[in-house]
Design an enzyme around this catalytic site. Structure first.
Site, short mmCIF file in Angstrom:
data_model
loop_
_atom_site.label_atom_id
_atom_site.label_comp_id
_atom_site.label_asym_id
_atom_site.label_seq_id
_atom_site.Cartn_x
_atom_site.Cartn_y
_atom_site.Cartn_z
N GLY A 32 0.85 -1.18 0.00
CA GLY A 32 0.00 0.00 0.00
C GLY A 32 0.89 1.23 0.00
O GLY A 32 1.11 1.87 -1.03
N TYR B 52 -0.52 11.15 16.77
CA TYR B 52 0.00 10.17 17.72
C TYR B 52 1.14 9.29 17.18
O TYR B 52 2.16 9.13 17.84
CB TYR B 52 -1.16 9.33 18.28
CG TYR B 52 -0.74 8.05 18.90
CD1 TYR B 52 -0.03 8.02 20.10
CD2 TYR B 52 -1.01 6.83 18.27
CE1 TYR B 52 0.38 6.84 20.65
CE2 TYR B 52 -0.60 5.64 18.82
CZ TYR B 52 0.09 5.65 20.01
OH TYR B 52 0.51 4.46 20.54
N CYS C 214 -11.10 21.94 17.51
CA CYS C 214 -10.97 22.44 18.89
C CYS C 214 -10.36 21.40 19.82
O CYS C 214 -10.16 21.66 21.00
CB CYS C 214 -12.33 22.85 19.42
SG CYS C 214 -13.09 24.11 18.40
N ASP C 215 -10.07 20.20 19.31
CA ASP C 215 -9.53 19.13 20.14
C ASP C 215 -8.04 19.37 20.37
O ASP C 215 -7.27 19.54 19.41
CB ASP C 215 -9.75 17.80 19.40
CG ASP C 215 -9.34 16.61 20.23
OD1 ASP C 215 -8.65 16.80 21.26
OD2 ASP C 215 -9.68 15.49 19.84
N TYR D 124 -2.46 6.74 3.32
CA TYR D 124 -2.97 7.02 4.66
C TYR D 124 -3.00 8.52 4.96
O TYR D 124 -2.82 8.93 6.10
CB TYR D 124 -2.13 6.28 5.72
CG TYR D 124 -2.00 4.80 5.45
CD1 TYR D 124 -3.13 3.99 5.41
CD2 TYR D 124 -0.77 4.20 5.18
CE1 TYR D 124 -3.04 2.63 5.14
CE2 TYR D 124 -0.67 2.85 4.91
CZ TYR D 124 -1.80 2.07 4.89
OH TYR D 124 -1.69 0.74 4.62
C1 LIG Z 1 -3.06 -2.24 5.21
C2 LIG Z 1 -2.76 -3.56 4.63
C3 LIG Z 1 -1.80 -3.68 3.62
C4 LIG Z 1 -0.95 -2.53 3.14
O1 LIG Z 1 0.05 -2.28 4.08
P1 LIG Z 1 1.24 -1.23 3.78
O2 LIG Z 1 2.01 -1.24 5.03
O3 LIG Z 1 0.60 0.08 3.49
O4 LIG Z 1 2.02 -1.74 2.63
C5 LIG Z 1 -1.61 -4.92 3.06
N1 LIG Z 1 -2.32 -6.00 3.48
C6 LIG Z 1 -3.24 -5.93 4.46
C7 LIG Z 1 -3.97 -7.16 4.85
C8 LIG Z 1 -3.49 -4.71 5.08
O5 LIG Z 1 -4.39 -4.64 6.06
#
Ligand SMILES: *Cc1c(COP(=O)(O)O)cnc(C)c1O
Length: 408
Positions: free
Chosen positions: A282, A319, A346-347, A376
């Site tokens: 991802g 965080y 406001c948090d 993200y």
């Molecule tokens: C979120 C997720 C990904 C992607 O993870 P990255 O760290 O962004 O590469 C792949 N597989 C599953 C099952 C996920 O939940």
């Protein structure tokens, strides 16, 4: 403003009279040009399609198996399109909405795997019956019962992937606490699923932003022991996501080092060496492809009050404390000093410690570009406190930080 206004128009007349027979690609503006023209008072998301295509091409060319894009990272159709254009044909979806979106854009040419191990019964039915999804992950007996009951699939029809829990590793985000079967449960699930499955797989996730290639090798060794103990044929090994990108305080090994480690561990795995491989990246595919341009609404000493924050695109700056690359869009000769960011709600949790280095004379009204937010970022925005407005433009800029193996 309408998105189409941001492209530099190429008139059809001009194109026809040009000597070149090839269509002229629409030229995208730069971030600086967009901000100079629009002077936006709300956050602007700048998408870099060429960066996304390039990352996709690199990953697909380098990984020794199928590359499934983890759609939850950023499900914007323009992101999906750019990854498709870069060669991605497999999608790791975790919800009916993600599945419907991928099917509507790419039809049955897209391979969709439903990789969330806990689903609503209606979601299983919709994926199977309406969207022809046949590949499912699971980490418990109950989920296998659910899958069989809701799909009424015949033995040999589904690809069943058993998600293995991993011990805590070296990743920025630990993903071991929520999903995954432990050793004995995974062995039992593999044995039970084998006669039902067309293809049987094992998957894991080493945690997101994992900077240690050896973490993949350790996970593959564990998966191999599970397969050996189960004593059944396994067809597929899914090494998950977690591939890292560069941040200002984190240099990462080149992507090729991760692929080499995975290939070597796979070749040495007594029970899994003949399986095909999947990866579910991802962050690595899309982080560099997006940035957010915010405006300073107030400055108090080294505290900058911005029009975006942790309930918007900057969740990970809160965080989890990611330090994203930043730049001031106004040229300045002032020395660089460290700033802390505050979001518009406001948090009092809407605070990003950074530190973020910017020119010492930064002031109300200045625009700041914050990079590595294609993953993200926009995907996590909320409408909390009324601050949900932002718009997206496609730009020609390179990523704000290059990740080795993806952008160089
Ligand atoms: C979120 C997720 C990904 C992607 O993870 P990255 O760290 O962004 O590469 C792949 N597989 C599953 C099952 C996920 O939940």
């Amino acid at each position: 403003m309408a998105l189409s206004n941001l492209r530099i128009a190429v008139s059809p007349l001009k194109r026809r009279s040009a000597a070149l027979p090839l269509p002229v690609p629409a030229e995208l503006p730069t971030v600086d040009a967009v901000i100079a023209r629009e002077k936006p008072q709300e956050p602007v998301h700048a998408l870099r399609p060429e960066t996304l295509r390039k990352a996709a091409r690199r990953f697909v060319a380098g990984f020794p198996g199928d590359v499934l894009y983890a759609v939850k990272c950023n499900a914007d159709p323009r992101v999906l399109r750019a990854l498709w254009d870069g060669g991605v044909r497999h999608f790791d979806c975790a919800s009916p909405a993600e599945i419907a979106l991928v099917r509507s854009m790419f039809g049955t040419g897209a391979h969709i795997a439903y990789m969330h191990p806990v689903r609503a019964r209606a979601a299983i039915r919709e994926a199977y019956a309406r969207h022809a999804v046949r590949d499912f992950v699971l980490d418990a007996d109950e989920e296998l019962d659910k899958l069989l009951a809701e799909t009424k699939a015949k033995p040999g029809e589904l690809t069943l992937v058993v998600r293995l829990a991993l011990p805590k590793g070296g990743a920025r985000y630990d993903l071991s606490g929520k999903f995954g079967a432990d050793f004995d449960a995974a062995v039992a699930l593999l044995r039970r699923a084998r006669p039902l499955a067309r293809e049987l797989g094992i998957s894991f996730h080493v945690g997101s932003q994992c900077v240690d290639p050896a973490a993949y090798a350790r996970a593959i060794e564990l998966a191999d022991r599970v397969a050996g103990e189960a004593g059944v044929r396994v067809d597929l090994l899914d090494v998950g996501g977690g591939f890292p990108v560069t941040y200002p305080d984190i240099d990462v090994p080149p992507l090729g080092a991760f692929f080499a480690e995975i290939e070597a561990a796979h070749a040495n795995a007594a029970h899994l060496r003949h399986t095909k491989l999947w990866a579910e990246p991802g962050r690595a595919l899309v982080a560099g492809g997006g940035s957010v341009i915010v405006q300073v609404q107030a400055r108090r000493a080294n505290m900058l009050y911005l029009n975006d924050g942790i309930y918007g695109s900057l969740s990970d700056a809160g965080y989890p404390g990611f330090r994203f690359p930043v730049r001031c869009l106004r040229a300045s000769d002032a020395p660089i000093r460290d700033f802390e960011f505050f979001g518009p709600t406001c948090d009092s949790a809407d605070r990003m410690a950074g530190p973020f280095p910017l020119p010492a004379d930064i002031a109300e009204g200045d625009w700041i570009e914050i990079g590595q937010l294609g993953a993200y970022g926009a995907a996590l925005r909320t409408a909390f406190n009324g601050f949900e407005r932002a718009h997206l433009v496609e730009v020609a800029d390179a990523p704000m930080l290059a990740t080795p193996g993806l952008d160089d």
